[in-house]
Design a protein around this motif. Sequence first.
Motif, PDB file in Angstrom:
ATOM      1  N   GLN A   1       0.805  -1.304  -0.062  1.00  0.00           N
ATOM      2  CA  GLN A   1       0.006  -0.011   0.000  1.00  0.00           C
ATOM      3  C   GLN A   1       0.846   1.218   0.165  1.00  0.00           C
ATOM      4  OE1 GLN A   1      -3.229  -0.051   2.915  1.00  0.00           O
ATOM      5  NE2 GLN A   1      -2.897  -2.446   2.862  1.00  0.00           N
ATOM      6  N   GLY A   2       2.160   1.184   0.001  1.00  0.00           N
ATOM      7  CA  GLY A   2       2.957   2.356  -0.355  1.00  0.00           C
ATOM      8  C   GLY A   2       3.543   2.667   1.276  1.00  0.00           C
ATOM      9  N   ILE A   3       3.122   2.061   2.287  1.00  0.00           N
ATOM     10  CA  ILE A   3       3.544   2.483   3.380  1.00  0.00           C
ATOM     11  C   ILE A   3       5.039   2.274   3.823  1.00  0.00           C
ATOM     12  CG2 ILE A   3       3.188   2.004   5.982  1.00  0.00           C
ATOM     13  CD1 ILE A   3       0.311   1.409   5.394  1.00  0.00           C
ATOM     14  N   GLY A   4       5.420   1.310   3.355  1.00  0.00           N
ATOM     15  CA  GLY A   4       6.796   0.803   3.711  1.00  0.00           C
ATOM     16  C   GLY A   4       7.776   1.740   2.867  1.00  0.00           C
ATOM     17  N   ARG A   5       7.448   2.003   1.675  1.00  0.00           N
ATOM     18  CA  ARG A   5       8.259   3.126   0.603  1.00  0.00           C
ATOM     19  C   ARG A   5       8.279   4.436   1.388  1.00  0.00           C
ATOM     20  NH1 ARG A   5       5.607   2.234  -3.643  1.00  0.00           N
ATOM     21  NH2 ARG A   5       4.062   3.966  -3.359  1.00  0.00           N
ATOM     22  N   GLU A   6       6.929   4.826   1.785  1.00  0.00           N
ATOM     23  CA  GLU A   6       6.983   6.261   2.487  1.00  0.00           C
ATOM     24  C   GLU A   6       7.566   6.150   3.890  1.00  0.00           C
ATOM     25  OE1 GLU A   6       5.750   9.989   3.304  1.00  0.00           O
ATOM     26  OE2 GLU A   6       5.451   8.972   1.721  1.00  0.00           O
ATOM     27  N   VAL A   7       7.606   5.143   4.789  1.00  0.00           N
ATOM     28  CA  VAL A   7       8.435   5.227   5.775  1.00  0.00           C
ATOM     29  C   VAL A   7      10.087   5.093   5.629  1.00  0.00           C
ATOM     30  CG1 VAL A   7       8.817   3.865   7.950  1.00  0.00           C
ATOM     31  CG2 VAL A   7       6.603   4.092   7.388  1.00  0.00           C
ATOM     32  N   ALA A   8      10.412   4.328   4.722  1.00  0.00           N
ATOM     33  CA  ALA A   8      11.974   4.400   4.224  1.00  0.00           C
ATOM     34  C   ALA A   8      12.169   5.514   3.575  1.00  0.00           C
ATOM     35  CB  ALA A   8      12.172   3.026   3.079  1.00  0.00           C
ATOM     36  N   THR A   9      11.441   6.161   3.030  1.00  0.00           N
ATOM     37  CA  THR A   9      12.076   7.574   2.487  1.00  0.00           C
ATOM     38  C   THR A   9      12.058   8.696   3.315  1.00  0.00           C
ATOM     39  OG1 THR A   9      10.837   6.945   0.190  1.00  0.00           O
ATOM     40  CG2 THR A   9      11.001   9.481   0.899  1.00  0.00           C
ATOM     41  N   ARG A  10      11.036   8.453   4.479  1.00  0.00           N
ATOM     42  CA  ARG A  10      11.138   9.637   5.355  1.00  0.00           C
ATOM     43  C   ARG A  10      12.333   9.346   6.590  1.00  0.00           C
ATOM     44  NH1 ARG A  10       5.070  10.434   7.902  1.00  0.00           N
ATOM     45  NH2 ARG A  10       3.923  10.906   6.019  1.00  0.00           N
ATOM     46  N   ILE A  11      13.026   8.069   6.580  1.00  0.00           N
ATOM     47  CA  ILE A  11      13.822   7.750   7.419  1.00  0.00           C
ATOM     48  C   ILE A  11      15.302   8.227   6.475  1.00  0.00           C
ATOM     49  CG2 ILE A  11      15.575   5.811   7.981  1.00  0.00           C
ATOM     50  CD1 ILE A  11      12.889   4.208   8.643  1.00  0.00           C
ATOM     51  N   PHE A  12      15.358   7.762   5.161  1.00  0.00           N
ATOM     52  CA  PHE A  12      16.431   8.405   4.314  1.00  0.00           C
ATOM     53  C   PHE A  12      16.565   9.936   4.252  1.00  0.00           C
ATOM     54  CE2 PHE A  12      15.744   4.377   1.677  1.00  0.00           C
ATOM     55  CZ  PHE A  12      16.506   3.540   2.855  1.00  0.00           C
TER      56      PHE A  12
END
Length: 102
Positions: free
Chosen positions: A39-50
């Motif tokens: 659902q794009g949650i993992g991508r969003e969280v990873a991007t925020r961390i980076f």
Amino acid sequence: MFAALGLYYIYNNSVSDGKQDEETKSIAEFFIMRKWRKQGIGREVATRIFDRHKGNWEVKQEKENYNAQKFWETVINQYCNGRYTKKESLPKWDGPIIFFKN
């Protein structure tokens, strides 16, 4: 926001097997509950961390975890516009590792 909903667990640190420098960052744990995946949650969280932690990164994946390998390569490729390197293993880690700088 997502953590408050209990959707994921992440632990990042500076423990590195392929140190690019003393400040190399690493994702030690990254977990999205199965019902919230794709659902794009993992991508969003990873991007925020980076985005919050600029510098050299290494992201290791378990050799047998093909879903994680596909996820990380896709996310990092999009995040860095293809500017990353990948090794299949290192002496201290038997699995793929992606290196990039943001």
